[in-house]
Design an enzyme around this catalytic site. Structure first.
Site, PDB file in Angstrom:
ATOM      1  N   GLU A 112     -48.839  58.314  60.075  1.00 41.83           N
ATOM      2  CA  GLU A 112     -49.105  56.985  59.514  1.00 41.83           C
ATOM      3  C   GLU A 112     -47.792  56.244  59.297  1.00 41.83           C
ATOM      4  O   GLU A 112     -46.725  56.843  59.310  1.00 41.83           O
ATOM      5  CB  GLU A 112     -49.793  57.118  58.134  1.00 41.83           C
ATOM      6  CG  GLU A 112     -51.133  57.798  58.206  1.00 41.83           C
ATOM      7  CD  GLU A 112     -51.684  58.132  56.826  1.00 41.83           C
ATOM      8  OE1 GLU A 112     -51.134  57.654  55.809  1.00 41.83           O
ATOM      9  OE2 GLU A 112     -52.657  58.896  56.773  1.00 41.83           O
ATOM     10  N   LYS A 114     -45.088  54.523  56.912  1.00 38.39           N
ATOM     11  CA  LYS A 114     -44.697  54.593  55.497  1.00 38.39           C
ATOM     12  C   LYS A 114     -44.375  53.171  55.068  1.00 38.39           C
ATOM     13  O   LYS A 114     -43.298  52.648  55.341  1.00 38.39           O
ATOM     14  CB  LYS A 114     -43.513  55.529  55.282  1.00 38.39           C
ATOM     15  CG  LYS A 114     -43.263  55.722  53.796  1.00 38.39           C
ATOM     16  CD  LYS A 114     -42.312  56.835  53.489  1.00 38.39           C
ATOM     17  CE  LYS A 114     -42.197  57.075  51.998  1.00 38.39           C
ATOM     18  NZ  LYS A 114     -41.876  55.923  51.195  1.00 38.39           N
ATOM     19  N   ASP A 116     -43.440  50.045  52.934  1.00 38.59           N
ATOM     20  CA  ASP A 116     -42.454  49.897  51.862  1.00 38.59           C
ATOM     21  C   ASP A 116     -42.953  48.882  50.835  1.00 38.59           C
ATOM     22  O   ASP A 116     -42.564  47.727  50.829  1.00 38.59           O
ATOM     23  CB  ASP A 116     -41.120  49.433  52.469  1.00 38.59           C
ATOM     24  CG  ASP A 116     -39.963  49.708  51.537  1.00 38.59           C
ATOM     25  OD1 ASP A 116     -40.187  50.360  50.492  1.00 38.59           O
ATOM     26  OD2 ASP A 116     -38.843  49.260  51.842  1.00 38.59           O
ATOM     27  N   TYR A 224     -54.086  54.567  52.167  1.00 39.73           N
ATOM     28  CA  TYR A 224     -53.598  55.752  52.890  1.00 39.73           C
ATOM     29  C   TYR A 224     -54.177  57.063  52.390  1.00 39.73           C
ATOM     30  O   TYR A 224     -53.796  58.127  52.851  1.00 39.73           O
ATOM     31  CB  TYR A 224     -52.073  55.826  52.902  1.00 39.73           C
ATOM     32  CG  TYR A 224     -51.420  55.792  51.534  1.00 39.73           C
ATOM     33  CD1 TYR A 224     -51.598  56.823  50.619  1.00 39.73           C
ATOM     34  CD2 TYR A 224     -50.611  54.726  51.181  1.00 39.73           C
ATOM     35  CE1 TYR A 224     -50.996  56.781  49.377  1.00 39.73           C
ATOM     36  CE2 TYR A 224     -50.000  54.676  49.938  1.00 39.73           C
ATOM     37  CZ  TYR A 224     -50.204  55.707  49.038  1.00 39.73           C
ATOM     38  OH  TYR A 224     -49.615  55.670  47.804  1.00 39.73           O
ATOM     39  N   LYS A 313     -38.096  59.353  57.440  1.00 42.57           N
ATOM     40  CA  LYS A 313     -37.595  57.995  57.189  1.00 42.57           C
ATOM     41  C   LYS A 313     -36.708  57.467  58.331  1.00 42.57           C
ATOM     42  O   LYS A 313     -36.032  58.225  59.012  1.00 42.57           O
ATOM     43  CB  LYS A 313     -36.818  57.961  55.867  1.00 42.57           C
ATOM     44  CG  LYS A 313     -37.651  58.402  54.664  1.00 42.57           C
ATOM     45  CD  LYS A 313     -37.952  57.314  53.691  1.00 42.57           C
ATOM     46  CE  LYS A 313     -36.916  57.035  52.713  1.00 42.57           C
ATOM     47  NZ  LYS A 313     -37.196  56.303  51.553  1.00 42.57           N
ATOM     48  N   CYS A 407     -16.693  17.783  56.990  1.00 46.11           N
ATOM     49  CA  CYS A 407     -17.275  18.581  58.073  1.00 46.11           C
ATOM     50  C   CYS A 407     -16.175  19.330  58.827  1.00 46.11           C
ATOM     51  O   CYS A 407     -15.198  18.707  59.276  1.00 46.11           O
ATOM     52  CB  CYS A 407     -18.035  17.656  59.020  1.00 46.11           C
ATOM     53  SG  CYS A 407     -18.595  18.464  60.504  1.00 46.11           S
ATOM     54  N   CYS A 410     -16.061  17.523  62.545  1.00 40.76           N
ATOM     55  CA  CYS A 410     -15.625  16.135  62.817  1.00 40.76           C
ATOM     56  C   CYS A 410     -14.906  15.508  61.625  1.00 40.76           C
ATOM     57  O   CYS A 410     -14.507  14.346  61.696  1.00 40.76           O
ATOM     58  CB  CYS A 410     -16.813  15.276  63.219  1.00 40.76           C
ATOM     59  SG  CYS A 410     -17.943  14.952  61.865  1.00 40.76           S
ATOM     60  N   CYS A 425     -23.445  17.086  57.239  1.00 35.69           N
ATOM     61  CA  CYS A 425     -22.357  16.240  57.728  1.00 35.69           C
ATOM     62  C   CYS A 425     -22.939  14.842  57.918  1.00 35.69           C
ATOM     63  O   CYS A 425     -24.040  14.690  58.449  1.00 35.69           O
ATOM     64  CB  CYS A 425     -21.875  16.807  59.058  1.00 35.69           C
ATOM     65  SG  CYS A 425     -20.923  15.619  59.995  1.00 35.69           S
ATOM     66  N   CYS A 431     -20.127  13.517  65.339  1.00 32.59           N
ATOM     67  CA  CYS A 431     -19.936  14.965  65.192  1.00 32.59           C
ATOM     68  C   CYS A 431     -20.304  15.713  66.472  1.00 32.59           C
ATOM     69  O   CYS A 431     -21.432  15.611  66.958  1.00 32.59           O
ATOM     70  CB  CYS A 431     -20.775  15.464  64.020  1.00 32.59           C
ATOM     71  SG  CYS A 431     -20.492  17.188  63.679  1.00 32.59           S
TER      72      CYS A 431
HETATM   73  S1  IVH Z   1     -49.232  59.572  51.002  1.00 31.90           S
HETATM   74  C1  IVH Z   1     -48.791  62.904  47.516  1.00 31.90           C
HETATM   75  N1  IVH Z   1     -49.005  57.780  52.839  1.00 31.90           N
HETATM   76  O1  IVH Z   1     -44.666  56.529  49.666  1.00 31.90           O
HETATM   77  C2  IVH Z   1     -48.253  61.585  47.945  1.00 31.90           C
HETATM   78  N2  IVH Z   1     -47.692  57.495  50.889  1.00 31.90           N
HETATM   79  O2  IVH Z   1     -42.748  58.522  48.526  1.00 31.90           O
HETATM   80  C3  IVH Z   1     -49.187  60.937  48.858  1.00 31.90           C
HETATM   81  N3  IVH Z   1     -46.356  55.444  50.917  1.00 31.90           N
HETATM   82  O3  IVH Z   1     -46.058  56.963  46.471  1.00 31.90           O
HETATM   83  C4  IVH Z   1     -48.617  59.709  49.400  1.00 31.90           C
HETATM   84  N4  IVH Z   1     -46.999  54.707  52.854  1.00 31.90           N
HETATM   85  O4  IVH Z   1     -46.260  54.698  47.561  1.00 31.90           O
HETATM   86  C5  IVH Z   1     -48.578  58.160  51.638  1.00 31.90           C
HETATM   87  N5  IVH Z   1     -48.975  56.258  54.595  1.00 31.90           N
HETATM   88  C6  IVH Z   1     -48.548  56.633  53.385  1.00 31.90           C
HETATM   89  C7  IVH Z   1     -47.632  55.879  52.641  1.00 31.90           C
HETATM   90  C8  IVH Z   1     -47.217  56.355  51.402  1.00 31.90           C
HETATM   91  C9  IVH Z   1     -46.241  54.462  51.811  1.00 31.90           C
HETATM   92  C10 IVH Z   1     -45.611  55.500  49.633  1.00 31.90           C
HETATM   93  C11 IVH Z   1     -46.497  55.740  48.454  1.00 31.90           C
HETATM   94  C12 IVH Z   1     -46.005  56.990  47.835  1.00 31.90           C
HETATM   95  C13 IVH Z   1     -44.585  57.051  48.362  1.00 31.90           C
HETATM   96  C14 IVH Z   1     -44.113  58.480  48.415  1.00 31.90           C
END
Ligand code: IVH
Length: 673
Positions: A112, A114, A116, A224, A313, A407, A410, A425, A431
């Site tokens: 999946e 991750k 942010d 997720y 990551k 500027c 010019c 400007c 210019c």
């Molecule tokens: S699973 C037991 N899946 O990452 C933890 N977390 O560092 C289960 N996050 O707290 C988390 N995308 O906020 C999971 N596809 C994903 C995620 C995800 C982002 C975040 C989430 C979690 C943190 C863990």
């Protein structure tokens, strides 16, 4: 030389400080990667000196503190963290450990994104959203139910079958980059502040005391996983459960994939890494999870992280570096943009040498000095941004940044009108940085109407050095035209003829052609009527300008700045006195202008007519102060059309715009064709 215990204490103290900024204030000072590096170093030291380890150390915490303002919610099942890894070797180690614990059973991994953002737990009772909480410290979170109810993609009630009596759904709230940029633009303008990144903007937005504020922040969400489920019949496969969530109406990312081999997880990682900037939202890696719920149970947890999942990551999108210098760029419209020249760094595989500072207000907001250490962020194709200054690292040699008054291209005066953030400007005609735009606008059909001089020809004329200012246009030699464009003799002659023809024009067209900020066709007509000739216009003062219809404080300032700039003056007088531009003066008692039914109106002409050519209607209307536009909009006053089945006709009808046919227009203009 510091002892291990001193190093550990110092690291723990620093980490606590940065955790407070990150989790409580939503305003980190250092990039995530620096935090991760400190954690790695602390983990290394604690492993080497196990007697110094401590359950309250940041290495043992899930992260996240509750703020005092929201109610508490105890999670039915803790919301834990994930182990972070940064290379393939560690991924293979993860895979081996999983396989060992499962005694080499066949494993499927679910890969999946991750995302942010920030973790949110949703509780649905009999299919209705009853509670929502942040992760908090992993055990107790904040009650953010009212705010989460404003997130459009989170359903208030689940749809479909198989809905458990009680279900906890976990996911990530986040902000799309385009929404983040819009939010920060507004924030910079209104409050002189900006969020460091979309994650902080999402966290700050979800923890608002007023849900109306959250509602305006365009938060998004992807699920997720699941927490506690009561009286429900769910699958023993994680991905099937995600598919079930989607059927209930919950948002699930499309970028989810089952793989049978850890090497395929690496392929997924590489593909996502390549495409991460096209997603439109920030991700900081991928998550690889064992798909079987049975296996997950068997694998269990180590301290605060599961054994069944890992976060692989990406290299950081944020890093800190030093500002060596600030340069001021002049854009095609004269906007002055400060650019920070950086000590080069590599970010997400790309070498970064400079970052935009947007405008003078942003420099003030950041309290930025030359020699400062700053956090640089790169998101997508967006130009790298300076997010914040690490003030604790400010050196004695740091110097204030001085915004130039003139500027850099010019030397014309730079204007920053009260209430505006942008500096420009004022040497529009002189210019070099703006000449492309200036000339394009000058020759355009509604300005001097010099036919045949298009973008490409202008570009080539400038490139060859034949045209530096609009006055040079009138000095072009036919032989040069043929040379630069490979134009046939006749076409070149047509251009020369068009240039010569344009020398006889109206004052309103000429004023419009100068490209003064906020002086469009309507204002140009008003100015021409008021000042009657170019000499008067060039001597305009503030008081006379603001008396004119539609000319407010800002427009008056733009006009004054333009006509007072000596470089512009020089070119305008050159056009009049040397080139011989002849401007038909407006007669101040011209009754046509005041009594004319169409004066100052915006008119669109559509299709063909029986007795009149469209071009004749157009020029006739223009000569009495009508503004002709190509497209129907709310501003349009009339549509002139004989046909009722055209798109323009339908749109005009919808907008309630008056439609006039050929006979009516002839009558209205009293047969003066
Ligand atoms: S699973 C037991 N899946 O990452 C933890 N977390 O560092 C289960 N996050 O707290 C988390 N995308 O906020 C999971 N596809 C994903 C995620 C995800 C982002 C975040 C989430 C979690 C943190 C863990």
């Amino acid at each position: 030389m510091k002892s291990p215990i001193e190093k550990i204490i110092e690291l723990r103290k620093k980490l606590l400080y940065h955790e407070y900024l990150y989790y409580v204030q939503d305003s980190p000072e250092i990039p995530d990667i620096e935090y991760d590096q400190m954690i790695i170093e602390l983990k290394r030291l604690e492993k080497k000196y196990p007697t110094l380890s401590n359950p309250t150390s940041s290495t043992q915490l899930i992260g996240g503190k509750r703020s005092k303002i929201f109610g508490k919610i105890k999670h039915n099942m803790p919301m834990l963290s994930l182990e972070n890894i940064f290379n393939k070797t560690d991924l293979f180690i993860f895979d081996q450990k999983v396989k060992k614990k499962l005694e080499n059973e066949e494993i499927q991994y679910c890969c999946e994104l991750k995302i942010d953002g920030l973790a949110v737990n949703l509780i649905y009772y009999n299919g209705l959203l009853v509670k929502a909480a942040t992760r908090g410290d992993g055990f107790i979170g904040e009650d953010i139910t009212s705010n989460v109810r404003t997130i459009k993609s989170i359903p208030h009630s689940l749809q479909g079958n198989n809905i458990p009596m009680f279900v906890e759904i976990r996911g990530e709230a986040f902000i799309y980059q385009k929404d983040f940029e819009k939010l920060n633009e507004e924030y910079r303008t209104n409050f002189g502040k900006a969020f460091a990144n979309p994650r902080n903007a999402a966290a700050g937005s979800i923890r608002q005391l007023d849900p109306n504020v959250t509602a305006n922040r365009s938060l998004s969400f992807f699920c997720y996983g699941l927490g506690v489920v009561k009286e429900g019949n769910l699958s023993s496969s994680h991905i099937k459960n995600l598919q079930q969530l989607r059927k209930w109406g919950l948002p699930i990312s499309d970028y989810t994939k089952i793989v049978h081999d850890i090497n395929d997880a690496i392929i997924f990682y590489e593909e996502i890494k390549k495409n991460r900037y096209n997603l439109g939202f920030d991700i900081d890696g991928i998550v690889i999870k064992v798909d079987s719920e049975k296996m997950k149970n068997h694998l269990g947890y180590i301290t605060k992280v599961p054994r069944w999942a890992v976060a692989f990551k990406f290299p950081a999108q944020e890093k800190s570096t030093c500002i060596k210098e600030v340069k001021f760029q002049v854009g095609r419209t004269g906007v002055i943009t400060p650019v920070a020249i950086l000590q080069p760094i590599k970010l997400g595989g790309v070498n970064i040498k400079s970052a935009t500072l947007h405008n003078a207000k942003e420099i003030e907001r950041l309290q930025l000095h030359i020699d400062d250490v700053v956090v640089i962020r790169r998101a997508g194709d967006v130009i790298p941004q300076v997010m914040n200054v690490i003030t604790s690292k400010r050196s004695k040699n740091s110097r204030k940044i001085i915004f130039p008054q003139n500027c850099p291209v010019c030397n014309s005066h730079i204007e920053r009108i009260k209430g505006e953030i942008i500096s420009r400007c004022t040497g529009g005609l002189a210019c070099n940085a703006q000449k492309n735009n200036t000339i394009k606008h000058f020759v355009s059909s509604k300005a001097m109407n010099i036919r045949g001089v298009g973008t490409k020809i202008i570009h080539k004329l400038i490139k060859k050095g034949y045209v530096k200012t609009i006055a040079d246009l009138f000095l072009i030699d036919k032989r040069n035209l043929i040379k630069i464009d490979g134009l046939a003799f006749r076409a070149a002659q047509n251009i020369i003829n068009a240039i010569n023809k344009s020398k006889n024009t109206t004052l309103q067209r000429f004023i419009f052609a100068l490209g003064i900020r906020e002086v469009g066709e309507i204002n140009a007509i008003e100015l021409a009527n008021h000042f009657v000739n170019i000499e008067n216009f060039m001597l305009a003062d503030f008081n006379s300008l603001i008396k004119i219809k539609n000319i407010g404080y800002k427009t008056a300032k733009h006009i004054l700045n333009f006509i007072k700039e000596k470089n512009n003056k020089k070119i305008i007088y050159q056009l009049i006195n040397e080139v011989g531009i002849c401007l038909s003066e407006i007669k101040s008692n011209d009754d046509k202008k005041q009594n004319n039914y169409f004066y100052g109106k915006i008119v669109v002409i559509s299709g063909s007519f029986l007795n009149l050519k469209q071009s004749i209607i157009k020029s006739r209307l223009e000569s009495i102060g009508v503004i002709i536009k190509n497209h129907i909009s709310k501003e349009t006053d009339f549509l002139i059309s004989n046909k009722s089945n055209t798109n323009k006709y339908i749109k005009a009808q919808k907008l309630g715009i008056k439609i006039i046919n050929e006979n009516a227009i002839i009558k209205l203009l009293k047969n003066k064709f």
